[in-house]
Design an enzyme around this catalytic site. Structure first.
Site, short mmCIF file in Angstrom:
data_model
loop_
_atom_site.label_atom_id
_atom_site.label_comp_id
_atom_site.label_asym_id
_atom_site.label_seq_id
_atom_site.Cartn_x
_atom_site.Cartn_y
_atom_site.Cartn_z
N PHE A 277 85.56 45.75 -57.65
CA PHE A 277 84.40 44.37 -58.03
C PHE A 277 84.08 45.14 -58.90
O PHE A 277 83.35 43.99 -59.93
CB PHE A 277 84.09 43.87 -56.53
CG PHE A 277 82.36 44.10 -56.68
CD1 PHE A 277 81.29 44.24 -57.22
CD2 PHE A 277 82.36 45.51 -55.99
CE1 PHE A 277 79.89 44.48 -57.14
CE2 PHE A 277 80.79 45.87 -55.93
CZ PHE A 277 79.71 44.97 -56.90
N LYS A 278 83.17 45.86 -59.70
CA LYS A 278 82.27 45.95 -60.46
C LYS A 278 83.03 45.35 -61.86
O LYS A 278 82.56 44.97 -62.78
CB LYS A 278 81.97 47.40 -60.81
CG LYS A 278 81.34 48.22 -59.76
CD LYS A 278 79.95 47.18 -59.33
CE LYS A 278 79.23 48.18 -57.99
NZ LYS A 278 78.99 49.13 -58.06
#
Length: 472
Positions: free
Chosen positions: A109-110
């Site tokens: 998700f980063k």
């Protein structure tokens, strides 16, 4: 929108100025003076936008000093290499939907924020004819996402600290096999909190920070929090696509967020404050459940490195959550002296106590929490695989496990996916007996030579390393 510090010692700054600062000059964190408000009509007008288009709309509220056409170009570039469905939503039954945030280049998700951050940092540095040396700390996914977003950029170098032996083999390979000249990895003897403390010490030394042109991409960087808030808007819009138009206004959903450094859930806190109808923000912790203890009791008591567990959801193996300071700022009525008092107690006593304020966490802010264990993760991965024929990673499993305790009738529960399961293949095999297939490209990466400098938890040694390798 202008930005101030949680500790009161920074004059209001623009988004671009805040972006390059990282940690505020007074040691605090940048926070919007006032959050922009998004009304129901505006939300409805965004329904037909693509993800890059929506990102430009939301980020324009934060980056008011950047021309809109430039934001449009940067968000289009940031998500160009994602699939067309940048953030897919997938039901797993029992009232729970996964928000797919791992479609980017590092499968975590980063990437959702870091790909934009890579674009906007380069843009601002070119405008100001400057260079920036990123000094960062990672418990797993931030490091690779930052390095993939910033690799090869002429005006930026990356020095990323990670805890020796505390990441998965996939995470280590993703970072340490990069050979770009502007990317350097340091494995620090200790845990993530030791890495984060080193970053904060150097960022807090203003003379050293300015002499070495230091910046940050950890979630202390406000740009990441802003970019992450976009997918809360997106997820609400996609869930309410199925709701009759006359019932969409104010239609509430809840989000469960696997949390370590409190950055991802803080982005949801911002989105809620801006007008997304969010009923609850559910914080999911692993065995390093300092944040869960805080939201259940009001007492925040970080643990020592020796007491920080190595778990099968390693990106959450964090004891000191930097972004909690931004929440405390609102909790104390946006009074910098209240933040200072809390951190003074933390320094002198090892904890701070908001027991009297604890009922407000849910009643006023909508935040609740829970803890998941290794056994819970395995059971959750197994049940989702058997019931929904989907494989989830262990951090997402923490989220699903905790979410199940907070599902409410007629309130969709959205769990933020953290990473692709391939990044934690050993845990997946333990849970369901399946050996995940790696693509040929991933197998090459896993077998490639790794380049990393091992270093003691030593501030002087890190300073010397930066002086030797920093761009000027």
């Amino acid at each position: 929108m202008q930005y101030i510090s949680t500790r009161g010692g920074m004059q209001p700054q623009s988004f671009s100025e805040t972006l390059l600062e990282g940690l505020a000059p007074d040691g605090g964190l940048a926070i919007p003076e006032t959050l922009s408000q998004v009304g129901a009509e505006t939300l409805e007008s965004w329904r037909g936008l693509t993800y890059p288009e929506l990102a430009a709309e939301v980020l324009a509220l934060f980056a008011t000093d950047i021309p809109r056409e430039d934001l449009d170009r940067m968000t289009a570039a940031a998500y160009a290499d994602f699939p067309d469905d940048v953030v897919p939503l997938r039901s797993i039954g029992d009232g729970i939907t996964l928000v797919g945030l791992s479609e980017g280049p590092t499968l975590a998700f980063k990437d959702m924020a870091m790909q934009f951050l890579g674009q906007v940092l380069e843009y601002v540095l070119e405008k100001q004819d400057r260079v920036l040396n990123i000094i960062g700390a990672t418990s797993g996914d931030t490091g690779s996402a930052a390095e993939y977003a910033l690799r090869g950029k002429d005006r930026i170098s990356v020095i990323m600290l990670s805890p020796q032996g505390r990441m998965s083999p996939f995470q280590r390979a993703q970072m340490y096999t990069l050979q770009d000249a502007n990317v350097r990895n340091i494995a620090v003897s200790g845990v993530f909190d030791d890495c984060q403390n080193l970053v904060k010490k150097l960022s807090g030394d203003l003379d050293f920070k300015r002499a070495q042109n230091l910046g940050a991409v950890n979630s202390i960087n406000l740009g990441r929090i802003a970019a992450q808030s976009v997918y809360y808007f997106w997820a609400w819009l996609r869930v309410t696509d199925a709701v009759e138009p006359q019932f969409r206004r104010g239609f509430e959903v809840s989000f469960t967020v696997p949390s370590g450094n409190f950055g991802n859930i803080l982005s949801g806190f911002f989105a809620k404050g801006m007008g997304v109808p969010i009923r609850r923000l559910v914080l999911a912790a692993n065995e390093n459940n300092v944040l869960d203890e805080f939201f259940r009791t009001g007492v925040y008591r970080p643990r020592s490195a020796a007491d920080t567990h190595a778990t099968s959801s390693p990106s959450m193996d964090i004891s000191k959550a930097s972004n909690l300071e931004r929440f405390i700022f609102d909790l104390v009525g946006r009074d910098a002296s209240g933040v200072a008092d809390a951190w003074k107690s933390l320094d002198t006593d090892g904890f701070f106590d908001f027991t009297a304020e604890q009922p407000r966490f849910e009643d006023e802010f909508g935040i609740v929490s829970g803890t998941s264990t290794h056994a819970d993760r395995l059971a959750t991965i197994r049940s989702v695989y058997e019931d929904a024929q989907q494989i989830i990673d262990p951090h997402t499993a923490d989220g699903v496990h905790v979410a199940r305790s907070f599902v409410e009738q007629d309130v969709p529960m959205l769990v933020l996916e953290t990473a692709k399961p391939e990044k934690f293949a050993e845990t997946i095999t333990e849970a369901i007996g399946v050996d995940l297939e790696f693509s040929p490209e991933v197998r090459l990466m896993m077998d490639a030579p790794q380049h990393v400098t091992e270093m003691a938890d030593d501030e002087a040694a890190l300073r010397a390393y930066i002086v030797e390798h920093a761009l000027r």
